[in-house]
Design a protein around this motif. Structure first.
Motif, PDB file in Angstrom:
ATOM      1  N   GLU A   1      -6.296  14.406  -1.986  1.00  0.00           N
ATOM      2  CA  GLU A   1      -7.124  13.269  -2.392  1.00  0.00           C
ATOM      3  C   GLU A   1      -7.023  12.234  -1.279  1.00  0.00           C
ATOM      4  OE1 GLU A   1      -7.383  11.924  -6.518  1.00  0.00           O
ATOM      5  OE2 GLU A   1      -5.726  13.253  -7.012  1.00  0.00           O
ATOM      6  N   ALA A   2      -8.135  12.009  -0.583  1.00  0.00           N
ATOM      7  CA  ALA A   2      -8.156  11.058   0.531  1.00  0.00           C
ATOM      8  C   ALA A   2      -8.423   9.650  -0.009  1.00  0.00           C
ATOM      9  CB  ALA A   2      -9.224  11.464   1.545  1.00  0.00           C
ATOM     10  N   GLU A   3      -7.545   8.731   0.365  1.00  0.00           N
ATOM     11  CA  GLU A   3      -7.597   7.379  -0.198  1.00  0.00           C
ATOM     12  C   GLU A   3      -7.283   6.327   0.865  1.00  0.00           C
ATOM     13  OE1 GLU A   3      -5.019   6.979  -3.554  1.00  0.00           O
ATOM     14  OE2 GLU A   3      -5.778   8.803  -4.519  1.00  0.00           O
ATOM     15  N   ILE A   4      -7.543   5.078   0.513  1.00  0.00           N
ATOM     16  CA  ILE A   4      -7.068   3.926   1.278  1.00  0.00           C
ATOM     17  C   ILE A   4      -5.889   3.346   0.499  1.00  0.00           C
ATOM     18  CG2 ILE A   4      -7.704   1.696   2.300  1.00  0.00           C
ATOM     19  CD1 ILE A   4      -9.489   3.957   3.278  1.00  0.00           C
ATOM     20  N   ALA A   5      -4.885   2.827   1.217  1.00  0.00           N
ATOM     21  CA  ALA A   5      -3.748   2.183   0.549  1.00  0.00           C
ATOM     22  C   ALA A   5      -3.371   0.920   1.314  1.00  0.00           C
ATOM     23  CB  ALA A   5      -2.561   3.136   0.473  1.00  0.00           C
ATOM     24  N   VAL A   6      -2.825  -0.039   0.602  1.00  0.00           N
ATOM     25  CA  VAL A   6      -2.349  -1.268   1.251  1.00  0.00           C
ATOM     26  C   VAL A   6      -0.874  -1.470   0.920  1.00  0.00           C
ATOM     27  CG1 VAL A   6      -4.637  -2.333   1.107  1.00  0.00           C
ATOM     28  CG2 VAL A   6      -2.929  -2.831  -0.670  1.00  0.00           C
ATOM     29  N   ILE A   7      -0.188  -2.211   1.781  1.00  0.00           N
ATOM     30  CA  ILE A   7       1.216  -2.568   1.540  1.00  0.00           C
ATOM     31  C   ILE A   7       1.291  -4.081   1.375  1.00  0.00           C
ATOM     32  CG2 ILE A   7       3.592  -2.364   2.351  1.00  0.00           C
ATOM     33  CD1 ILE A   7       2.727  -0.143   4.241  1.00  0.00           C
ATOM     34  N   THR A   8       2.012  -4.525   0.356  1.00  0.00           N
ATOM     35  CA  THR A   8       2.121  -5.961   0.088  1.00  0.00           C
ATOM     36  C   THR A   8       3.517  -6.490   0.447  1.00  0.00           C
ATOM     37  OG1 THR A   8       3.017  -5.879  -2.174  1.00  0.00           O
ATOM     38  CG2 THR A   8       0.631  -5.590  -1.939  1.00  0.00           C
ATOM     39  N   ASP A   9       3.587  -7.809   0.549  1.00  0.00           N
ATOM     40  CA  ASP A   9       4.891  -8.467   0.543  1.00  0.00           C
ATOM     41  C   ASP A   9       5.237  -8.771  -0.917  1.00  0.00           C
ATOM     42  OD1 ASP A   9       3.149 -10.510  -0.019  1.00  0.00           O
ATOM     43  OD2 ASP A   9       3.829 -11.864   1.557  1.00  0.00           O
ATOM     44  N   ASP A  10       6.124  -9.711  -1.183  1.00  0.00           N
ATOM     45  CA  ASP A  10       6.483 -10.044  -2.561  1.00  0.00           C
ATOM     46  C   ASP A  10       5.296 -10.705  -3.263  1.00  0.00           C
ATOM     47  OD1 ASP A  10       9.364  -9.369  -2.885  1.00  0.00           O
ATOM     48  OD2 ASP A  10       9.573 -10.705  -1.158  1.00  0.00           O
ATOM     49  N   VAL A  11       4.906 -10.174  -4.402  1.00  0.00           N
ATOM     50  CA  VAL A  11       3.781 -10.710  -5.175  1.00  0.00           C
ATOM     51  C   VAL A  11       4.328 -11.248  -6.496  1.00  0.00           C
ATOM     52  CG1 VAL A  11       1.557 -10.179  -6.246  1.00  0.00           C
ATOM     53  CG2 VAL A  11       2.256  -8.965  -4.155  1.00  0.00           C
ATOM     54  N   PRO A  12       4.183 -12.564  -6.750  1.00  0.00           N
ATOM     55  CA  PRO A  12       4.713 -13.099  -8.017  1.00  0.00           C
ATOM     56  C   PRO A  12       3.920 -12.598  -9.221  1.00  0.00           C
ATOM     57  CG  PRO A  12       4.270 -14.863  -6.410  1.00  0.00           C
ATOM     58  CD  PRO A  12       3.629 -13.614  -5.887  1.00  0.00           C
ATOM     59  N   MET A  13       4.577 -12.520 -10.363  1.00  0.00           N
ATOM     60  CA  MET A  13       3.922 -12.185 -11.631  1.00  0.00           C
ATOM     61  C   MET A  13       2.801 -13.183 -11.887  1.00  0.00           C
ATOM     62  SD  MET A  13       5.855 -11.969 -15.330  1.00  0.00           S
ATOM     63  CE  MET A  13       5.060 -12.430 -16.877  1.00  0.00           C
ATOM     64  N   GLY A  14       1.659 -12.693 -12.339  1.00  0.00           N
ATOM     65  CA  GLY A  14       0.545 -13.569 -12.695  1.00  0.00           C
ATOM     66  C   GLY A  14      -0.340 -13.965 -11.519  1.00  0.00           C
ATOM     67  N   THR A  15      -0.168 -13.327 -10.364  1.00  0.00           N
ATOM     68  CA  THR A  15      -0.997 -13.639  -9.187  1.00  0.00           C
ATOM     69  C   THR A  15      -2.467 -13.296  -9.467  1.00  0.00           C
ATOM     70  OG1 THR A  15       0.832 -13.332  -7.633  1.00  0.00           O
ATOM     71  CG2 THR A  15      -1.389 -12.995  -6.757  1.00  0.00           C
ATOM     72  N   SER A  16      -3.361 -14.213  -9.113  1.00  0.00           N
ATOM     73  CA  SER A  16      -4.797 -13.993  -9.324  1.00  0.00           C
ATOM     74  C   SER A  16      -5.353 -13.102  -8.225  1.00  0.00           C
ATOM     75  CB  SER A  16      -5.525 -15.335  -9.288  1.00  0.00           C
ATOM     76  OG  SER A  16      -5.464 -15.856  -7.968  1.00  0.00           O
ATOM     77  N   PRO A  17      -6.530 -12.496  -8.442  1.00  0.00           N
ATOM     78  CA  PRO A  17      -7.160 -11.726  -7.356  1.00  0.00           C
ATOM     79  C   PRO A  17      -7.354 -12.568  -6.098  1.00  0.00           C
ATOM     80  CG  PRO A  17      -8.250 -11.240  -9.441  1.00  0.00           C
ATOM     81  CD  PRO A  17      -7.283 -12.369  -9.714  1.00  0.00           C
ATOM     82  N   ALA A  18      -7.755 -13.826  -6.253  1.00  0.00           N
ATOM     83  CA  ALA A  18      -7.989 -14.668  -5.075  1.00  0.00           C
ATOM     84  C   ALA A  18      -6.711 -14.832  -4.256  1.00  0.00           C
ATOM     85  CB  ALA A  18      -8.522 -16.036  -5.512  1.00  0.00           C
ATOM     86  N   ARG A  19      -5.594 -15.052  -4.966  1.00  0.00           N
ATOM     87  CA  ARG A  19      -4.322 -15.217  -4.261  1.00  0.00           C
ATOM     88  C   ARG A  19      -3.754 -13.884  -3.772  1.00  0.00           C
ATOM     89  NH1 ARG A  19      -1.445 -19.905  -4.237  1.00  0.00           N
ATOM     90  NH2 ARG A  19      -2.387 -21.623  -5.378  1.00  0.00           N
ATOM     91  N   ALA A  20      -4.150 -12.805  -4.425  1.00  0.00           N
ATOM     92  CA  ALA A  20      -3.611 -11.493  -4.052  1.00  0.00           C
ATOM     93  C   ALA A  20      -3.997 -11.106  -2.624  1.00  0.00           C
ATOM     94  CB  ALA A  20      -4.086 -10.433  -5.042  1.00  0.00           C
ATOM     95  N   ARG A  21      -5.149 -11.620  -2.159  1.00  0.00           N
ATOM     96  CA  ARG A  21      -5.629 -11.254  -0.812  1.00  0.00           C
ATOM     97  C   ARG A  21      -4.581 -11.491   0.262  1.00  0.00           C
ATOM     98  NH1 ARG A  21     -11.744 -11.578   0.328  1.00  0.00           N
ATOM     99  NH2 ARG A  21     -12.484 -10.804  -1.651  1.00  0.00           N
ATOM    100  N   SER A  22      -3.930 -12.635   0.190  1.00  0.00           N
ATOM    101  CA  SER A  22      -2.984 -12.991   1.253  1.00  0.00           C
ATOM    102  C   SER A  22      -1.712 -12.138   1.197  1.00  0.00           C
ATOM    103  CB  SER A  22      -2.618 -14.471   1.151  1.00  0.00           C
ATOM    104  OG  SER A  22      -1.883 -14.691  -0.043  1.00  0.00           O
ATOM    105  N   HIS A  23      -1.529 -11.404   0.106  1.00  0.00           N
ATOM    106  CA  HIS A  23      -0.343 -10.552   0.007  1.00  0.00           C
ATOM    107  C   HIS A  23      -0.565  -9.161   0.613  1.00  0.00           C
ATOM    108  CE1 HIS A  23       2.029 -13.387  -2.281  1.00  0.00           C
ATOM    109  NE2 HIS A  23       1.001 -13.636  -3.050  1.00  0.00           N
ATOM    110  N   ILE A  24      -1.801  -8.883   1.031  1.00  0.00           N
ATOM    111  CA  ILE A  24      -2.071  -7.593   1.681  1.00  0.00           C
ATOM    112  C   ILE A  24      -1.665  -7.709   3.143  1.00  0.00           C
ATOM    113  CG2 ILE A  24      -3.863  -5.927   2.332  1.00  0.00           C
ATOM    114  CD1 ILE A  24      -5.419  -6.878  -0.185  1.00  0.00           C
ATOM    115  N   LYS A  25      -0.588  -7.054   3.518  1.00  0.00           N
ATOM    116  CA  LYS A  25      -0.054  -7.194   4.881  1.00  0.00           C
ATOM    117  C   LYS A  25      -0.454  -6.039   5.784  1.00  0.00           C
ATOM    118  CE  LYS A  25       1.769 -11.021   3.734  1.00  0.00           C
ATOM    119  NZ  LYS A  25       0.951 -12.204   4.067  1.00  0.00           N
TER     120      LYS A  25
END
Lengths: 327, 327
Positions: B140-164
């Motif tokens: 199964e060919a996919e795209i994947a991202v790696i995050t830093d620490d993401v706090p509980m309750g993070t919104s989609p808008a804020r989640a963007r900056s956690h994609i490293k």
């Protein structure tokens, strides 16, 4: 031998040996700085750890210091794998009845096991942060084991020797999230926030006659808001023991050192006498008896304590002791 | 900036910076010895890593050495969390049709995400060891991202900056095991053996106009036994983008640094033109057209290559290139 991880501001804590009576600890940075690193070379470090444990017991460890349960992280504060079974069928029957789900046709031949989140576990005395009271927070008292490297295709007989450490677990569940999530067919994710484990994990020999190579035959005591909620015997009514669960997990892939395997909620058929290890079971028992549940799920301020005592009444693993707080 | 992990006999490999053209690498042990350790203090180390990456690009890195894809591990050779979505609805519709499962009623509002095993990933050129041909092995060919620490309750808008970091994934599945396993209701376990990831992961800015903060808008090329099998655009028909998937994952718990989030199998509605990223889709398309599948699942000797090229035809992440072997 008893081991634990002291909170030290790092993500993995510091490995410590804990005395049998849970009164003293000693760090062993020259042997291994973290429990994970010890598990990766277990056969090399275990004899050395045992030698140090002996000095802790006979009082010759000059660098020992007092054990403080509140300073202990979960033995593995995070792990590369946490897979949890549902191996007590009386639990499975009750909770499935509660959510109107059928027992899978293969439940007597094919263990249930789900992949849990392992990127960060709560410490045994950490508060449980509840984002929404409607999520239906529940504790689940369980037994868990930690393995070294387990090759793909390992048999149950061979799996026994891969069980290196044993501990208690609070597999926290969000029951109202869970019901909807399971309908989606991909298993648990949002419904299983971070679990916690007992302050101390022990090598199998520590349990003596209470460990038969596959199960711990002692009561697991859950105390809810300072009243005993249940004390089912973890050795009774366990349909798939730990070697069976490990062999199931390793059927199509190898398991990395530091893999944690859980039993699922400890539950005895005789729950009228021994009580339960989670609120969902109790709610279902009430529903069967009276048509409606009387016990509520956990709310802010509620406290759960999970512990196991030896025949002399001494705590083996220390206690998980957690209070719910609002986010 | 492009990063990877060189196989060095350790479980986590050595962090290396990789040149944009995938010709040279340099180790950076003074900054971080592993990618995981870098992710844990990302904001502190990223500027330093970028300074070294500049020296690699401008030819002043005296300690650079040739890039050899066969020596690369997955960027995180093991991780504390791997959670995979199913965010391309055309894939979801086809594979559910294939196994006679309904679409969940909430599929347009509630992302699907499963907890995957992360205790050991295959290297991008590792053989896939198949225990039993009847398991129905699929890529199964996919795209994947790696995050830093993401706090509980993070919104989609804020989640963007956690994609490293961003990379490709081969989320290997055992289709015939999967069908039975999902009936048990606990999600995937035995049906998802170790995944593999591309030799190289990249920071979002590396993708330029092809990254909009939530999706990669380039074709993902799967080559099966030296013939192109599919090239769907990973930016098309993605119903929940990465920020939405991360916010979903972080709803009831925080995510630890080094969490990998996958998109699910890349799939376009226009699969007749662009092909597929897994065999199961192709089999279902055949079944709809002809009543029965003609394509077999992977057998020993079969080879899958997964790659993404930029507008100039240059490989961005290097290639996943795996051949099936018997156990």
């Amino acid at each position: 031998m008893k081991l634990g991880s002291l909170m030290d501001g790092t993500r993995d804590g510091s490995l410590v040996i804990v005395s049998q009576d849970l009164s003293r600890v000693m760090a062993v940075p020259d042997i291994a700085s973290t429990l994970q690193s010890a598990l990766e070379i277990w056969s090399a470090v275990e004899p050395e750890l045992r030698r140090h444990a002996d000095t802790l017991e006979n009082g010759t460890a000059w660098d020992a210091f007092p054990y403080d349960e509140k300073k202990m992280a979960s033995p593995l504060p995070r792990a590369y794998q946490w897979a949890d079974g549902s191996a007590y069928l009386s639990h499975m029957k009750l909770v499935r009845k509660a959510r109107g789900a059928e027992m899978p046709s293969s439940f007597e031949t094919d263990p249930l096991l789900y992949q849990g989140g392992s990127d960060g576990f709560l410490a045994p005395h950490d508060a449980i942060i509840l984002g929404d009271p409607d999520w239906g927070l529940d504790f689940e008292a369980e037994i868990a084991v930690i393995t070294d490297d387990v090759p793909m295709g390992t048999s149950p007989a061979r799996a026994r020797s891969h069980i290196k450490l044993i501990m208690l677990c609070n597999d926290i569940s969000l029951r109202n999230v869970l019901r909807l999530e399971l309908q989606k067919g991909f298993g648990f994710y949002q419904s299983k926030p971070a679990s916690s484990f007992s302050p101390v994990c022990v090598t199998p020999d520590t349990l003596g006659e209470y460990w038969d190579g596959g199960r711990v035959s002692l009561p697991l005591i859950s105390t809810f808001n300072d009243r005993e909620f249940g004390h089912p015997n973890a050795g009774c009514d366990l349909y798939f023991d730990f070697p069976a669960l490990i062999a199931h997990a390793a059927k199509t892939r190898s398991l990395g050192a530091g893999t944690i395997i859980g039993s699922g909620t400890v539950s005895n058929e005789d729950h009228r006498t021994v009580g339960s290890s989670c609120l969902a079971e109790q709610r279902m028992i009430e529903t069967i008896a009276k048509g409606t549940p009387e016990t509520n799920f956990m709310m802010p301020g509620d406290r759960i304590r999970i512990e196991m005592l030896d025949a002399q009444g001494v705590s083996i693993f220390g206690a998980i002791d957690q209070t719910v707080v609002t986010a």
